[in-house]
Design a protein around this motif. Structure first.
Motif: not given
Ligand code: HEM
Length: 400
Positions: A391-397
C-alpha cells in the motif's frame, strides 16, 4: 450457482464480502459437496459463535491432512497449540499465557513506541511510504522477535518464511505452494534449533529461554513442542498484526469522514481498532472438525466432517451488526469474532491491540493528507487472511 464459484479470482481476494452475503442468504450453514474443500461453510455470526463455543468441535485437522512428502509441515502443525488435541492444548497454552496478559504486554509499550517513532522518522521527510514494508511489518515483526528473544535484525527473514508457511494451511494450497512451504518450514526449524542451542548454553531474559526451562523441568514440553510454539508465536505474532495495521490505514484513507472524526477526537482510537478488526478481519477463515455427530440449528454435522468458519463473513452479518458493510469507528458494543472465541481465543489479542493503537495514533499525530497512490491497495491471493501485499501512500509531515 454457488457451487461453481471459484475462490481463485482476484475479485474475491479484493472483496470477498458479496460472495459471503450470497452464501449466507442461501444458508448461513451451507453444506458444500462440490466446492474443492467439502464440508460446512459457515457465514452467519450466531452460527459461528455456536461452533466456537462447542468443545465437541476440534481445531485439529483430519488426518491425514498432509501426505508423507510434507512430514515436516505435519509434525510442526500437530505440535502447535492451535492444532493439537484438547488435552495437549491446555498444557501448551498454559505455558505461555502468562507472557501475554495485558499487564505484561504493557511492558512492551516503550519498545513499541520507540520502534514506531523510528519508523516514522525514516519516512517523514520523504512524504511517501509503502505501509506494509516500511511500517506495519518492521513494527510487528520486531516486537514479536524482541519478546521471543530472537535477534530483531533477523526480522526480514521472517517475511518470506511466514508468507510461504501460511500457504500450507490455506484453501489455495497446491503441490507447488506446499513444496515451497516444506522448504520454508525446514528453514524456520533450523533457525529455531540454532537459537535454542544458544539459549540452552547461555539463557537470557526472553521467552525462548523461559520455555527451555519449562522443557527441562518435569518434561512439561517436548522438543518438537518447543519448536512448534516458537514457530507459532513468531508467525501468529506478526502476520495478522501486519494485516490489521495496514488495513486500518487503508480503511481510514478510504473513509475520510471517519479519519476526520478520529483526528478530531483521538480518544476514539480504542473503538476504531475494534471496528477495523470487524470490518477487515485479518484472519478471515478458520476451521474445525466435528469429533462426534453434532446438530447446529437444522444442520446435522457428522463426526469427522470439516466446518469452515468465515470470520470475515460473521463480522459482516447484518443480523448482528447494524449497517454491517459500513465502517463506523464509534461502533460500541462491537462483539466481533476477529480474535476467535472460547478455547483458542487469540493469545496475542492485547499485544495486537496495543501495537495497532500506537501505530495509528502516532502516525496521525505526525502526518496529514494521507492518500493512497494506488486507490485499490492490493490484497494477497490467499483466503484465510485479508492481507495487503503493498500500500503506497503519500502524506505531509507536520513540522517538528
Ligand atoms: C489464535 C487472530 C495477533 C498469537 C488466534 C485465533 C484468531 C487470531 C482468529 C483463533 C484461531 C482458531 O480459533 O482457530 C489474530 C488477529 C491478530 C492476532 C486478528 C492481530 C490483529 C496475535 C499475536 C499473537 C498471536 C500478536 C502473539 C502472541 C496467537 C496464538 C493463537 C492465536 C498463539 C493460538 C491460541 C490457541 O490455540 O489457544 N489468533 N491474532 N496472535 N493467536 Fe492470534
Amino acid at each position: 450457482n454457488i457451487e461453481s464459484f471459484s475462490f481463485n479470482t482476484s475479485e474475491f481476494f479484493q472483496n470477498p464480502y458479496p460472495f459471503y452475503e450470497e452464501m449466507r442468504s442461501i444458508n448461513p450453514i451451507y453444506k458444500s459437496t462440490l466446492l474443492k474443500y467439502q464440508g460446512w461453510y459457515i457465514t452467519g455470526y450466531e452460527e459461528t459463535l455456536k461452533v466456537l463455543k462447542d468443545s465437541r468441535f476440534h481445531s485439529r485437522p483430519p488426518i491425514p491432512a498432509f501426505s508423507r512428502n510434507y512430514e515436516n509441515i505435519r509434525r510442526i502443525q500437530e505440535n502447535m497449540m492451535l492444532f493439537t488435541t484438547p488435552q495437549h492444548h491446555r498444557r501448551l497454552r498454559s505455558l505461555v499465557t502468562k507472557f501475554f496478559t495485558p499487564n505484561i504486554v504493557n511492558e512492551c509499550r516503550p519498545f513499541i513506541e520507540e520502534t514506531v517513532d523510528e519508523l516514522i522518522d525514516q519516512v517523514s521527510c520523504r512524504g511517501t511510504m509503502e505501509v506494509v514494508s516500511d511500517y506495519a511489518f518492521p513494527l510487528a515483526s520486531s516486537v514479536i522477535a524482541k519478546i521471543l528473544g530472537v535477534p530483531v535484525k533477523d526480522y526480514s527473514l521472517f517475511k518470506e518464511w511466514t508468507a510461504t508457511f501460511i500457504q500450507s494451511i490455506d484453501f489455495t494450497r497446491s503441490p507447488k505452494t506446499l513444496g515451497n512451504s516444506r522448504k520454508a518450514t525446514e528453514e524456520i526449524i533450523a533457525y529455531f534449533k540454532k537459537i535454542i542451542r544458544e539459549r540452552e548454553q547461555e539463557p537470557k531474559e526472553d521467552l525462548i529461554s523461559k520455555l527451555i526451562q519449562e522443557k527441562q523441568r518435569e518434561e512439561k514440553l517436548s522438543y518438537d513442542e518447543l519448536i512448534a510454539t516458537c514457530v507459532l508465536l513468531l508467525i501468529a505474532g506478526h502476520e495478522t498484526t501486519v494485516n490489521l495495521i495496514s488495513s486500518s490505514i487503508f480503511l481510514l484513507i478510504q473513509n475520510p469522514r471517519q479519519l476526520e472524526k478520529l483526528q478530531d477526537d483521538p480518544e476514539l482510537i480504542t473503538t476504531a481498532i475494534e471496528e477495523f478488526l470487524r470490518f477487515e478481519s485479518p484472519a478471515q477463515l478458520i476451521a474445525r472438525t466435528a469429533s462426534e455427530d453434532i446438530i447446529i440449528n437444522e444442520a446435522v454435522i457428522r463426526k469427522g466432517e470439516q466446518v469452515y468458519l468465515f470470520l470475515g463473513a460473521a463480522n459482516r452479518d447484518s443480523r448482528k451488526f447494524r449497517n454491517s458493510h459500513q465502517l463506523e469507528i464509534t461502533r460500541n458494543p462491537n462483539p466481533h469474532l476477529a480474535f476467535g472465541h472460547s478455547r483458542h481465543f487469540c493469545l496475542g489479542s492485547s499485544l495486537a491491540r496495543l501495537e495497532a493503537k500506537i501505530a495509528i495514533e502516532r502516525l496521525l499525530q505526525n502526518v496529514q493528507n494521507l492518500q493512497a497512490v494506488d486507490g485499490n491497495g492490493h490484497y494477497r491471493k490467499i483466503i484465510g487472511f485479508k492481507s495487503l501485499v503493498e500500500l503506497h501512500v503519500t502524506f505531509d509531515s507536520y513540522p517538528d
